[in-house]
Motif scaffolding. Structure first.
Motif, PDB file in Angstrom:
ATOM      1  N   SER A   1     -21.290  -4.398 -20.753  1.00 65.78           N
ATOM      2  CA  SER A   1     -21.969  -3.821 -21.900  1.00 65.78           C
ATOM      3  C   SER A   1     -21.327  -2.497 -22.345  1.00 65.78           C
ATOM      4  O   SER A   1     -20.890  -2.351 -23.478  1.00 65.78           O
ATOM      5  CB  SER A   1     -23.436  -3.606 -21.511  1.00 65.78           C
ATOM      6  N   LEU A   2     -21.205  -1.538 -21.430  1.00 68.83           N
ATOM      7  CA  LEU A   2     -20.653  -0.230 -21.805  1.00 68.83           C
ATOM      8  C   LEU A   2     -19.161  -0.320 -22.102  1.00 68.83           C
ATOM      9  O   LEU A   2     -18.684   0.239 -23.095  1.00 68.83           O
ATOM     10  CB  LEU A   2     -20.915   0.801 -20.700  1.00 68.83           C
TER      11      LEU A   2
ATOM     12  N   ALA B   1     -18.562  -1.780 -25.403  1.00 65.90           N
ATOM     13  CA  ALA B   1     -18.994  -0.827 -26.422  1.00 65.90           C
ATOM     14  C   ALA B   1     -17.928   0.256 -26.631  1.00 65.90           C
ATOM     15  O   ALA B   1     -17.612   0.620 -27.765  1.00 65.90           O
ATOM     16  CB  ALA B   1     -20.323  -0.187 -26.012  1.00 65.90           C
ATOM     17  N   LEU B   2     -17.353   0.760 -25.552  1.00 61.91           N
ATOM     18  CA  LEU B   2     -16.342   1.813 -25.668  1.00 61.91           C
ATOM     19  C   LEU B   2     -15.050   1.287 -26.304  1.00 61.91           C
ATOM     20  O   LEU B   2     -14.399   1.989 -27.071  1.00 61.91           O
ATOM     21  CB  LEU B   2     -16.047   2.427 -24.297  1.00 61.91           C
TER      22      LEU B   2
ATOM     23  N   GLN C   1     -14.975  -0.930 -28.502  1.00 66.14           N
ATOM     24  CA  GLN C   1     -15.330  -1.107 -29.903  1.00 66.14           C
ATOM     25  C   GLN C   1     -15.351   0.222 -30.675  1.00 66.14           C
ATOM     26  O   GLN C   1     -15.210   0.245 -31.895  1.00 66.14           O
ATOM     27  CB  GLN C   1     -16.724  -1.747 -29.942  1.00 66.14           C
ATOM     28  N   ASP C   2     -15.514   1.332 -29.953  1.00 66.27           N
ATOM     29  CA  ASP C   2     -15.632   2.641 -30.602  1.00 66.27           C
ATOM     30  C   ASP C   2     -14.274   3.145 -31.069  1.00 66.27           C
ATOM     31  O   ASP C   2     -13.464   3.614 -30.272  1.00 66.27           O
ATOM     32  CB  ASP C   2     -16.261   3.648 -29.636  1.00 66.27           C
ATOM     33  N   SER C   3     -14.028   3.079 -32.344  1.00 67.84           N
ATOM     34  CA  SER C   3     -12.722   3.474 -32.878  1.00 67.84           C
ATOM     35  C   SER C   3     -12.530   4.990 -32.822  1.00 67.84           C
ATOM     36  O   SER C   3     -11.417   5.487 -32.982  1.00 67.84           O
ATOM     37  CB  SER C   3     -12.579   2.992 -34.316  1.00 67.84           C
TER      38      SER C   3
ATOM     39  N   TYR D   1     -25.918   8.955 -17.341  1.00 68.35           N
ATOM     40  CA  TYR D   1     -27.244   8.804 -16.746  1.00 68.35           C
ATOM     41  C   TYR D   1     -27.763  10.138 -16.213  1.00 68.35           C
ATOM     42  O   TYR D   1     -28.960  10.401 -16.271  1.00 68.35           O
ATOM     43  CB  TYR D   1     -27.216   7.701 -15.680  1.00 68.35           C
TER      44      TYR D   1
ATOM     45  N   LEU E   1     -29.118  11.763 -19.224  1.00 75.46           N
ATOM     46  CA  LEU E   1     -30.458  11.246 -19.526  1.00 75.46           C
ATOM     47  C   LEU E   1     -31.495  11.888 -18.611  1.00 75.46           C
ATOM     48  O   LEU E   1     -32.564  12.301 -19.060  1.00 75.46           O
ATOM     49  CB  LEU E   1     -30.494   9.725 -19.347  1.00 75.46           C
TER      50      LEU E   1
ATOM     51  N   SER F   1     -19.322   3.626 -35.565  1.00 74.32           N
ATOM     52  CA  SER F   1     -18.647   2.998 -34.443  1.00 74.32           C
ATOM     53  C   SER F   1     -19.318   3.330 -33.105  1.00 74.32           C
ATOM     54  O   SER F   1     -19.748   2.443 -32.366  1.00 74.32           O
ATOM     55  CB  SER F   1     -17.197   3.469 -34.459  1.00 74.32           C
ATOM     56  N   LEU F   2     -19.470   4.615 -32.803  1.00 77.29           N
ATOM     57  CA  LEU F   2     -20.046   5.001 -31.511  1.00 77.29           C
ATOM     58  C   LEU F   2     -21.542   4.674 -31.445  1.00 77.29           C
ATOM     59  O   LEU F   2     -22.022   4.141 -30.442  1.00 77.29           O
ATOM     60  CB  LEU F   2     -19.835   6.497 -31.245  1.00 77.29           C
TER      61      LEU F   2
ATOM     62  N   ALA G   1     -23.292   2.358 -33.003  1.00 82.27           N
ATOM     63  CA  ALA G   1     -23.488   0.915 -32.838  1.00 82.27           C
ATOM     64  C   ALA G   1     -23.142   0.510 -31.408  1.00 82.27           C
ATOM     65  O   ALA G   1     -23.832  -0.303 -30.789  1.00 82.27           O
ATOM     66  CB  ALA G   1     -22.627   0.155 -33.835  1.00 82.27           C
ATOM     67  N   ALA G   2     -22.075   1.110 -30.869  1.00 81.95           N
ATOM     68  CA  ALA G   2     -21.651   0.787 -29.505  1.00 81.95           C
ATOM     69  C   ALA G   2     -22.730   1.170 -28.497  1.00 81.95           C
ATOM     70  O   ALA G   2     -23.034   0.416 -27.578  1.00 81.95           O
ATOM     71  CB  ALA G   2     -20.340   1.497 -29.173  1.00 81.95           C
ATOM     72  N   LEU G   3     -23.339   2.332 -28.681  1.00 76.01           N
ATOM     73  CA  LEU G   3     -24.364   2.793 -27.736  1.00 76.01           C
ATOM     74  C   LEU G   3     -25.627   1.941 -27.845  1.00 76.01           C
ATOM     75  O   LEU G   3     -26.288   1.671 -26.843  1.00 76.01           O
ATOM     76  CB  LEU G   3     -24.686   4.270 -27.971  1.00 76.01           C
TER      77      LEU G   3
ATOM     78  N   GLN H   1     -25.638  -1.110 -28.488  1.00 71.78           N
ATOM     79  CA  GLN H   1     -25.262  -2.371 -27.860  1.00 71.78           C
ATOM     80  C   GLN H   1     -25.261  -2.288 -26.333  1.00 71.78           C
ATOM     81  O   GLN H   1     -25.393  -3.286 -25.647  1.00 71.78           O
ATOM     82  CB  GLN H   1     -23.854  -2.727 -28.363  1.00 71.78           C
ATOM     83  N   ASP H   2     -25.124  -1.078 -25.795  1.00 70.98           N
ATOM     84  CA  ASP H   2     -25.022  -0.899 -24.341  1.00 70.98           C
ATOM     85  C   ASP H   2     -26.381  -1.034 -23.681  1.00 70.98           C
ATOM     86  O   ASP H   2     -27.200  -0.127 -23.724  1.00 70.98           O
ATOM     87  CB  ASP H   2     -24.421   0.474 -24.028  1.00 70.98           C
ATOM     88  N   SER H   3     -26.602  -2.164 -23.028  1.00 75.86           N
ATOM     89  CA  SER H   3     -27.913  -2.414 -22.430  1.00 75.86           C
ATOM     90  C   SER H   3     -28.141  -1.537 -21.196  1.00 75.86           C
ATOM     91  O   SER H   3     -29.250  -1.420 -20.708  1.00 75.86           O
ATOM     92  CB  SER H   3     -28.034  -3.885 -22.045  1.00 75.86           C
TER      93      SER H   3
ATOM     94  N   LEU I   1     -28.222   1.639 -20.971  1.00 73.29           N
ATOM     95  CA  LEU I   1     -29.101   2.767 -21.270  1.00 73.29           C
ATOM     96  C   LEU I   1     -30.564   2.394 -21.094  1.00 73.29           C
ATOM     97  O   LEU I   1     -31.358   3.193 -20.603  1.00 73.29           O
ATOM     98  CB  LEU I   1     -28.841   3.275 -22.689  1.00 73.29           C
TER      99      LEU I   1
END
Lengths: 220, 220
Positions: free
Chosen positions: A100-101, A104-105, A107-109, A202, A205, B100-101, B103-105, B107-109, B111
């Protein structure tokens, strides 16, 4: 005057300075967007709430001097900061763990705009292997030893489950990785010549939750 | 013995302690996965390279006591750490900036497994608005004032371009947000009762690049 850029860029900068330089970059980029030509350390200080003498000291690591009463040239300062921080140079990196992460990373342009070029991913899940993510190929993690030298990647981003982090870190280092960007809550141990940077989402968070709780308690 | 959980969870914990607690959690979770029943602070110390007395001190904030010569019960320590860190409670959050970021976050399950429940996104781009991302609705940023109280969200995640960060932060706070998780390199300024946590991915990249450069220079 001697051009000492090569020398300065190899100085081991204090962590707080390296933390603040991107703030300055962010601010001068916004100034350039508004066609501002010069900025003084006093102005930067006011905007970012950092002591002006600290700013002058931080910027002294760069190959740039402000002019008396005018300050720094915005376009030049932006360029020097980008060069100095390494954001203009492509750094080949691999994503270890395309869950997942990790996905996502990839994908982050935004990361590529800051010089991080993710050239491949590695995973153990057959459903993920051989399916490119945002154009980035994903290989079996057992191929790191062969692929990483071919890819000339020096940076390994660790985004596997925490209990696998140490093991994949060891394998990545054996394969030639020189720096680990660790997104897991695991404490990775390595030889001292390996660069390790933790990004503890985390922990952040946990900090937010704790601060919210204490604020709520104190405002009662 | 008095149950002082409510009291302790509202203590403003030192940042280094809050940084280390997720390490302990990560380690004890892996122990539980391997059916280990007890762990001593000496063992944790060896594994994580943290001083044993520091570990005992950190864990003293929790509602748990180790037993002499046996140590902590793994399952109980894991549960206490999760509760204490707030990872078992859902915290409603909104994503401000679904580029980009952002949407990526969303998507990250991962969290959500750590208690962060992203209930909505906000953006200014009409191509993004009204198209749910991973099941999360995305609204026009002008609707924050109306939506955030309805959504009962206390946490705002800032993932807009840096030069818009201050403005959206101000708007989010007006709408009722109590804590900002800032992913931009902008320094956001707020009233002191607002919690701010920066996750400076680009600063971390700058650190990695600088450390790699200096390592390369020193090994020549």
């Amino acid at each position: 005057m001697v051009d000492n850029r090569t020398a300065t860029s190899r100085v081991l900068l204090p962590e707080p300075t390296l933390q603040r330089l991107p703030w300055y970059l962010s601010y001068v980029s916004s100034l350039r967007g508004r066609q501002v030509e010069y900025v003084s350390s006093t102005q930067i200080s006011k905007e970012l709430n950092v002591d002006a003498s600290q700013i002058a000291k931080d910027l002294s690591f760069l190959n740039i001097r402000g002019k008396t009463r005018i300050g720094y040239e915005v376009a030049q300062l932006e360029k020097e900061l980008q060069d100095f921080l390494g954001f203009k140079k492509a750094h080949a990196a691999v994503m270890i763990g395309v869950g997942s992460l990790g996905a996502a990373l990839i994908q982050d342009s935004g990361l590529s705009r800051y010089g991080l070029n993710i050239v491949a991913g590695f995973d153990i899940d057959p459903r993920v292997i051989d399916t490119p993510h945002s154009g980035v190929p994903v290989f079996n993690i057992s191929e790191m030893n062969m692929r990483i030298p071919q890819l000339k990647a020096e940076i390994g981003i660790i985004a596997v489950p925490a209990d696998q982090a140490q093991q994949v870190a060891d394998a990545a280092i054996t394969a030639g990785i020189k720096a680990l960007w660790n997104f897991t809550p695991c404490r990775i141990r390595t030889a001292p010549d390996i660069v390790i940077q933790d990004t503890s989402m985390y922990s952040h968070l946990a900090l937010i939750y704790n601060r919210l709780d204490t604020q709520a308690a104190s405002s009662r």
